[in-house]
Enzyme design. Structure first.
Site, PDB file in Angstrom:
ATOM      1  N   ILE A  39      -7.163 -12.355  -2.224  1.00 12.73           N
ATOM      2  CA  ILE A  39      -7.073 -13.447  -3.198  1.00 12.73           C
ATOM      3  C   ILE A  39      -5.952 -13.195  -4.210  1.00 12.73           C
ATOM      4  CG2 ILE A  39      -9.500 -14.051  -2.940  1.00 12.73           C
ATOM      5  CD1 ILE A  39     -10.032 -12.642  -5.633  1.00 12.73           C
TER       6      ILE A  39
ATOM      7  N   ILE B 283      -5.504   5.928  -6.040  1.00  4.77           N
ATOM      8  CA  ILE B 283      -4.722   4.698  -6.186  1.00  4.77           C
ATOM      9  C   ILE B 283      -3.892   4.524  -4.914  1.00  4.77           C
ATOM     10  CG2 ILE B 283      -2.964   3.496  -7.552  1.00  4.77           C
ATOM     11  CD1 ILE B 283      -5.732   3.977  -8.970  1.00  4.77           C
TER      12      ILE B 283
ATOM     13  N   ASN C 232      -1.866   1.996  -3.986  1.00  4.17           N
ATOM     14  CA  ASN C 232      -0.529   1.431  -4.173  1.00  4.17           C
ATOM     15  C   ASN C 232      -0.310   1.217  -5.667  1.00  4.17           C
ATOM     16  OD1 ASN C 232       1.748  -0.204  -4.412  1.00  4.17           O
ATOM     17  ND2 ASN C 232       1.262  -1.415  -2.585  1.00  4.17           N
ATOM     18  N   PRO C 233       0.385   2.140  -6.315  1.00  7.64           N
ATOM     19  CA  PRO C 233       0.524   2.058  -7.784  1.00  7.64           C
ATOM     20  C   PRO C 233       1.131   0.737  -8.258  1.00  7.64           C
ATOM     21  CG  PRO C 233       1.317   4.164  -6.971  1.00  7.64           C
ATOM     22  CD  PRO C 233       1.029   3.327  -5.757  1.00  7.64           C
ATOM     23  N   LYS C 234       1.951   0.106  -7.409  1.00  3.25           N
ATOM     24  CA  LYS C 234       2.595  -1.142  -7.830  1.00  3.25           C
ATOM     25  C   LYS C 234       1.571  -2.274  -7.913  1.00  3.25           C
ATOM     26  CE  LYS C 234       6.976  -2.565  -6.533  1.00  3.25           C
ATOM     27  NZ  LYS C 234       7.998  -3.135  -5.626  1.00  3.25           N
TER      28      LYS C 234
ATOM     29  N   GLU D 203     -11.721  -5.565 -11.477  1.00  2.24           N
ATOM     30  CA  GLU D 203     -12.442  -5.931 -12.693  1.00  2.24           C
ATOM     31  C   GLU D 203     -12.076  -5.086 -13.913  1.00  2.24           C
ATOM     32  OE1 GLU D 203     -14.739  -8.281 -11.317  1.00  2.24           O
ATOM     33  OE2 GLU D 203     -14.459  -7.505  -9.298  1.00  2.24           O
TER      34      GLU D 203
END
Lengths: 748, 165
Positions: free
Chosen positions: A474, A638, A640-642, A714
C-alpha cells in the site's frame, strides 16, 4: 530456522523502490483505472439523515435520464445473503456488519441508499442528483459526550485485540497516598483516513459467471471471501487483483461499500461496472473513533511511579463493537505495581469506526505521555530521566519478557542527536522574535506481530526469480523488500527478480496491516527461497563430475548465477547446469511462515521509539509550527533503510496532522460530518513538514520473527502527538489535552 | 436543453496532448481530468478530490501547472497538455524530475506522484523556488497523504542543483 548463509547484498542496504518507475511514469494502475469494453459507471447516493426510515425513493427521473441503465435501491436490490454473518470479514469486530441497500432503515448519515448506473460517469453523476428521497427521521445521537454515562465494556472481544490487563495492586489507594499526583482528561477528535486514492472498485464481467475484481483494499483474499459469501459465489468465480493501492492506512482493511455495490450491479446487469467514491463520500465510511480518556499518575518525589490509572471511552456504531488497544501501553512501557486500565465503548448513530494508522496507540500514548511530561514538571525531573527511572525490562501487563527492547538506546541516541541536554526545563524560556520555542519528547511503542503467511518462489534456468504472495503493497515498500530478500537468497541482481502481489491466485496472506507484513511475508519469501535452494543444490550435486558432490548446503554460496563453494569459489555449478542435471527448467516452492508458538508464550514483541520535537508558537496568533523532529526507532532488523525511513517519516507526518490539524467535525443536530473535503479537513501539506531526522537504533532480535524484523508502518505516528503537545507546553506553559491542538486552544 | 446535466450532446475540441494533435468530441461538462482519464486512457493523471484541493490531477497546461479537475475541457480549444505520460524522453528515459523522485524515495503509494512531479517540473520552470522553504511553500498545493514531503523537497533540490551546474 537458521538464517540464510548467503551474503546480504541487498537486504540491509538502501534500495530504490522496484515499482518506482511505474509510479513516476503514471503506468501504475489503481483499482478505479482498470477498464473493459462494456464498462458501465456507478454513482452512489447517500442518506441525508442519521437515523430513521426511507419512506419514499423516487428514481423515475434518474431512470429517464439519457444513458442511465439502472438505479439500485433497497426496493429492487438483487438477492444477496440474508444473514449478517455472511457479511463478516477477516478483521471486522463483533456485531452485525453493515449491509448496503439491505432495507429501508437508515443507521448513519451518509449511508449509501442508491446506486445509479449509467453508460458514462457524467451520466451517472448527473442522474444521481435526480433521485428524490423522503425520510421518516428519528432522534439520533452522535455526541460521545452525551453517551459516556452509558459506556460499557465490550462483552465480546475483537479477535487479535488485547483487552486491558486485569488491574494489578491497588491503583486507587496508591494514588491517594502518592506524594505527587497528576491527573487530566484527554479528548481526541474524529479523524478520517483520507488516502489520496478514493475507494474504488472495477468489476470486469468475464462471462460464464466469472468476475475479475479490481478493488482498493489491503487484502485481496478478504475482499474475495466477502464477495463470495455475500453473493453466494464460488471463490473460483471471483478473482480479486489489486496490484497498486493508493494509500490505505487501515481504510482498506475491511471491504467498503463500493465493493458490494459494484459487484451487485455487475452481477445484475451482467456487464462490467466501476464505482468510485468521491472525496466527500470518503467521509461516509471508516474513521478513527473520537476517544475520551482520563489519566491519573501517582509518584514519589523522585518521579518513580506508584500508581497508573488510565480509562478510555471510545465511540462505536449501533451495530458493531469496534475495539482497539488504547490504554494498555502505559502498563507495558513503565514499571509500576499499581495499575488500573479500562476501555469502554459508547454507541452512537454513526458508521462503525475502524483501524487507522496505529489504531489506539497514538490516542492512548497522547494521554500517557502527556501525563508523564506533567509528572516531570511536577517533580522537576527531566522528561527523559523520568522515563528511565520508570523503565521496565519486562512487559508487566503480561508478565513476560520482551523479545528485545532497545528503548533505552532510543532515549539516549535521540536525545543526543536532538541536543536535549541544552534544554532549559522552564516553560517559556526560549524565544525568537515573536515565536516561543518549545522542546518536548515522548515514547512510542507498537506491537511487533507476525501472521501466518505463504509465499512462492520460482527460479528458472535463465537465473530469473519470481516471488509471489497475495499480500498488498500500500506504499509501504513490500514489493521492494521481498525483491531484496529473493535476490539475496540466490545472489541475483534485483533486476532479475520479479515480485507479484495483490492477487487472489497467489499464496495466502492475511490483510496488510498492523506493521506485520515485512516480518510475515518476508519470512515466507525467505522460506520459499530456501526450499528452492535445497532443490537446486540437490540437482547441482548430481551433475556429472559435480565439484559440489561432496559438499554440504551450508558450505556453498549462491552468486552470479552459480552455486559455489564459499571457501573456494573456483568450485561451482551454474544454475542452468544444475537444472539441466535435474532435467528441469524451473524450480518452484511454496512455504508458509508462522510465528513461533513457544516464543509467543514466553515473550511479547514491541517496536519502540523515542521522539523529540521542537515547535515554534507565534505568541500573538497561536500558530504552531513543528520545526525539528528526531525520532530514534528500535525496530529489529531494517531491511531497506531508504524505504524504512520513509515509513517512519510518513508516520511522523501523520502525528503532526493528528496533533495540530486533523479533525472531522460533526454537526450533532444533523448527526453528520460537516467538513468532508480536503479544504476543510486539514492534513499536513509540504509547508507543514520540515527537519525530520530518523535514526534506527541497532536491535538484534531472533525471537520476534525468523528474519528479525519488527515492522515500521505504525511506530512513526505513535509518540508524535504527545511529543508535540509536550513541546507546546514547554514553549507556552499551556497544557492542551484536546486534539487537534488548534489555534483557539493555544490562545484560549 | 434538458434541465439536468445528463445529455449526450458533444462539442468538437482540438487539443495537443503529449505532443500529439487530437481531434475530440466532448460533452460540455466534461473536465479535462475526466477527458484524460476516461476518454484518452491517460490514467497517470489522478483524481483525488475533484475539487481542486489536493493537486493529484496536476498537469502542464500550455506549460503551466493546472488542476485538470477544475478545467472544463471545451474551454481549452487549441491548448497544449502535458501529462505524466508525456514527461519521459525518447526510449522511455526518465525526466530528471522523475529520476530524482525515484532516487530520493519521494513517494510511497504513488497516487499523488504524477501530480507532484508535474507540479515540481513547472515549479523549476517558474524559477521562484530557490530555498527548501520556498519549495515547501510552492509545493503545498499537492497533498501527499503518505507524508513523503521531505523526500519530495530533496528530489526538487537535486534537480535545481543539476540545472544550476
Amino acid at each position: 530456522m537458521s538464517p540464510i548463509p548467503n551474503a546480504e547484498t541487498h537486504v540491509g542496504s538502501p534500495r530504490s523502490r522496484v515499482d518506482g518507475r511505474a509510479k513516476v511514469t503514471g503506468a501504475a494502475r489503481y483499482s478505479g483505472e482498470f477498464t473493459a469494453p462494456d464498462l458501465a459507471h456507478g454513482y452512489v447516493v447517500n442518506s441525508t439523515v442519521a437515523k430513521g426510515r426511507i419512506t419514499r425513493l423516487d428514481t423515475a427521473a434518474a431512470l429517464a435520464a439519457p444513458g442511465v441503465l439502472e438505479v439500485f435501491t433497497h426496493e429492487n436490490r438483487p438477492r444477496t445473503a440474508w444473514f449478517s454473518y455472511n457479511y463478516q470479514d477477516e478483521v471486522g469486530p463483533p456485531g452485525s456488519p453493515f449491509r448496503p441497500l439491505y432495507d429501508d432503515k437508515v443507521v448513519y448519515s451518509g449511508q449509501p441508499i442508491a446506486l445509479v448506473v449509467a453508460e458514462t460517469f457524467e451520466a451517472a453523476r448527473g442522474a444521481a442528483s435526480l433521485v428524490r428521497v423522503s425520510y421518516e427521521a428519528e432522534a439520533h445521537e452522535t455526541d460521545l459526550k452525551n453517551r459516556m454515562d452509558e459506556a460499557y465494556e465490550p462483552p465480546k472481544k475483537r479477535t487479535g485485540i488485547s483487552p486491558p490487563p486485569k488491574p494489578r495492586g491497588d491503583a486507587r489507594g496508591a494514588y491517594a497516598d502518592a506524594p505527587v499526583k497528576v491527573s487530566g482528561d484527554y479528548w481526541a477528535a474524529y479523524e478520517h483516513h483520507n488516502p489520496m486514492e478514493p475507494h474504488a472498485t472495477t468489476v470486469v464481467w468475464e462471462g460464464g459467471g466469472k468476475l475479475l475484481v479490481h478493488d482498493k483494499n489491503q487484502g485481496v483474499l478478504n475482499a474475495q471471501s466477502y464477495i463470495a459469501s455475500v453473493f453466494g459465489l464460488g471463490k473460483g468465480d471471483v478473482r480479486v487483483v489489486t496490484p497498486f493501492v493508493g494509500g490505505g492506512f487501515g481504510s482498506g482493511l475491511r471491504p467498503q461499500y463500493q465493493l458490494f455495490l459494484a459487484v451487485m450491479a455487475a452481477l445484475e446487469l451482467r456487464r462490467s461496472v466501476r464505482v468510485v467514491l468521491t472525496r466527500d463520500q470518503m467521509f461516509t465510511h471508516v474513521y478513527r473513533p473520537n476517544t475520551f480518556q482520563t489519566v491519573r499518575l501517582g509518584a514519589n518525589p523522585d518521579g518513580a511511579l506508584r500508581s497508573i490509572q488510565q480509562h478510555a471511552i471510545a465511540g462505536t456504531s449501533q451495530f458493531e463493537d469496534h475495539q482497539e488497544v488504547v490504554v494498555n501501553w502505559a502498563g507495558t512501557l513503565y514499571h509500576c505495581d499499581n495499575v488500573e486500565l479500562t476501555y469502554k465503548l459508547a454507541k452512537l448513530d454513526t458508521y462503525t469506526p475502524g483501524d487507522m494508522r496505529a489504531p489506539g496507540a497514538p490516542l492512548g500514548l497522547f494521554a500517557t505521555e502527556s501525563a508523564m511530561d506533567e509528572l516531570a514538571c511536577a517533580t522537576g525531573v527531566d522528561p527523559v530521566e523520568i522515563r528511565l527511572r520508570n523503565y521496565t525490562e519486562k512487559d508487566e501487563n503480561e508478565n513476560k519478557n520482551f523479545t528485545s527492547k532497545e528503548l533505552r538506546a532510543c532515549y539516549q541516541v535521540g536525545a543526543e542527536r536532538f541536543g536535549w541536554s541544552k534544554r532549559n526545563p522552564e516553560p517559556r524560556s526560549m524565544r525568537e522574535g515573536r515565536e516561543l520555542i518549545g522542546w518536548g519528547m515522548a515514547s512510542g511503542a507498537w506491537e511487533a506481530q507476525m501472521m501466518k503467511t505463504s509465499a512462492r518462489a520460482t527460479l528458472t534456468a535463465d537465473g530469473k526469480l519470481e516471488v509471489a504472495c497475495a499480500t498488498a503493497d500500500i506504499g509501504t515498500g513490500t514489493y521492494t523488500i521481498l525483491t531484496q530478500i529473493g535476490a539475496d537468497a540466490f545472489g541475483l541482481r534485483m533486476e532479475d527478480v520479479t515480485t507479484k502481489l495483490g492477487d487472489t491466485t497467489l499464496p495466502y496472506s492475511p490483510v496488510q496491516g498492523g506493521s506485520w507484513t515485512a516480518a510475515s511475508a518476508g519470512t515466507a519469501v525467505q522460506l520459499a527461497c530456501e526450499a528452492v535452494r535445497e532443490k537446486l543444490f540437490k540437482h547441482a550435486r548430481k551433475a556429472s563430475g559435480s565439484p559440489l558432490a561432496d559438499v554440504k548446503l551450508d558450505a556453498v554460496s549462491f552468486a552470479d548465477g552459480r552455486i559455489e563453494v564459499t571457501a573456494d569459489p573456483s568450485r561451482f555449478v551454474r544454475i542452468a547446469d544444475a537444472m539441466r542435471a535435474g532435467g528441469v527448467d524451473r524450480l518452484e516452492a511454496e512455504e508458509t511462515a508462522k510465528p513461533s508458538m513457544i516464543d509467543q508464550l514466553r515473550y511479547t514483541g514491541y517496536t519502540h521509539s523515542a521522539i523529540f520535537v521542537e515547535v515554534r508558537v507565534d505568541e500573538e496568533l497561536g500558530a504552531v509550527r513543528v520545526t525539528r523532529v528526531v525520532d530514534a526507532v528500535a525496530a529489529g532488523k531494517i531491511l531497506n533503510p531508504k524505504t524504512a525511513r520513509s515509513q517512519v517519516v510518513g508516520g511522523i507526518v501523520w502525528g503532526i496532522g493528528m496533533a495540530l490539524e486533523e479533525e472531522t467535525m460533526p454537526d450533532h443536530n444533523l448527526g453528520r460530518f460537516m467538513n468532508h473535503n480536503y479544504a476543510e479537513y486539514h492534513v499536513p501539506v509540504n509547508a507543514d513538514v520540515q527537519g525530520i531526522e530518523v535514526v534506527f537504533v541497532d536491535e538484534h532480535d531472533t525471537k520476534v520473527s525468523p528474519i528479525g524484523v519488527k515492522g515500521l508502518g505504525e511506530i512513526g505516528i505513535v509518540g508524535t502527538a504527545a511529543a508535540i503537545a509536550n513541546a507546546i507546553h514547554h514553549a507556552t506553559g499551556k497544557r492542551v489535552r484536546d486534539m487537534p491542538i488548534t489555534i483557539d486552544k493555544v490562545l484560549g | 436543453m434538458p434541465d439536468h446535466p445528463t445529455g449526450s450532446d458533444t462539442l468538437p475540441l482540438s487539443l495537443t496532448v503529449n505532443g500529439e494533435a487530437r481531434q475530440l468530441r466532448v460533452a460540455p461538462w466534461t473536465t479535462l481530468l475526466d477527458l484524460l482519464r476516461e476518454d484518452l486512457g491517460l490514467i497517470g493523471t489522478k483524481k483525488g478530490c475533484d475539487h481542486g484541493q489536493c493537486g493529484s490531477c496536476t498537469v502542464l497546461l500550455d506549460g503551466k501547472r493546472a488542476n485538470a479537475c477544475l478545467v472544463l475541457a471545451v474551454v481549452k480549444e487549441g491548448s497544449n497538455v502535458t501529462t505524466i505520460e508525456g514527461l519521459a524522453g525518447p526510449g522511455g528515459a526518465l525526466h530528471p524530475m522523475q529520476a530524482a523522485f525515484v532516487e530520493h524515495d519521494a513517494f510511497q503509494c504513488g497516487y499523488c506522484t504524477p501530480g507532484q512531479i508535474c507540479s515540481a517540473v513547472a515549479l523549476v520552470e517558474e524559477g521562484r523556488a530557490r530555498t527548501p522553504d520556498e519549495i515547501r511553500e510552492h509545493m503545498s498545493g499537492n497533498i501527499c497523504r503518505c507524508g513523503a514531503y521531505p523526500n519530495i523537497v530533496a528530489a526538487i533540490e537535486q534537480v535545481l542543483a543539476e540545472n544550476a551546474r
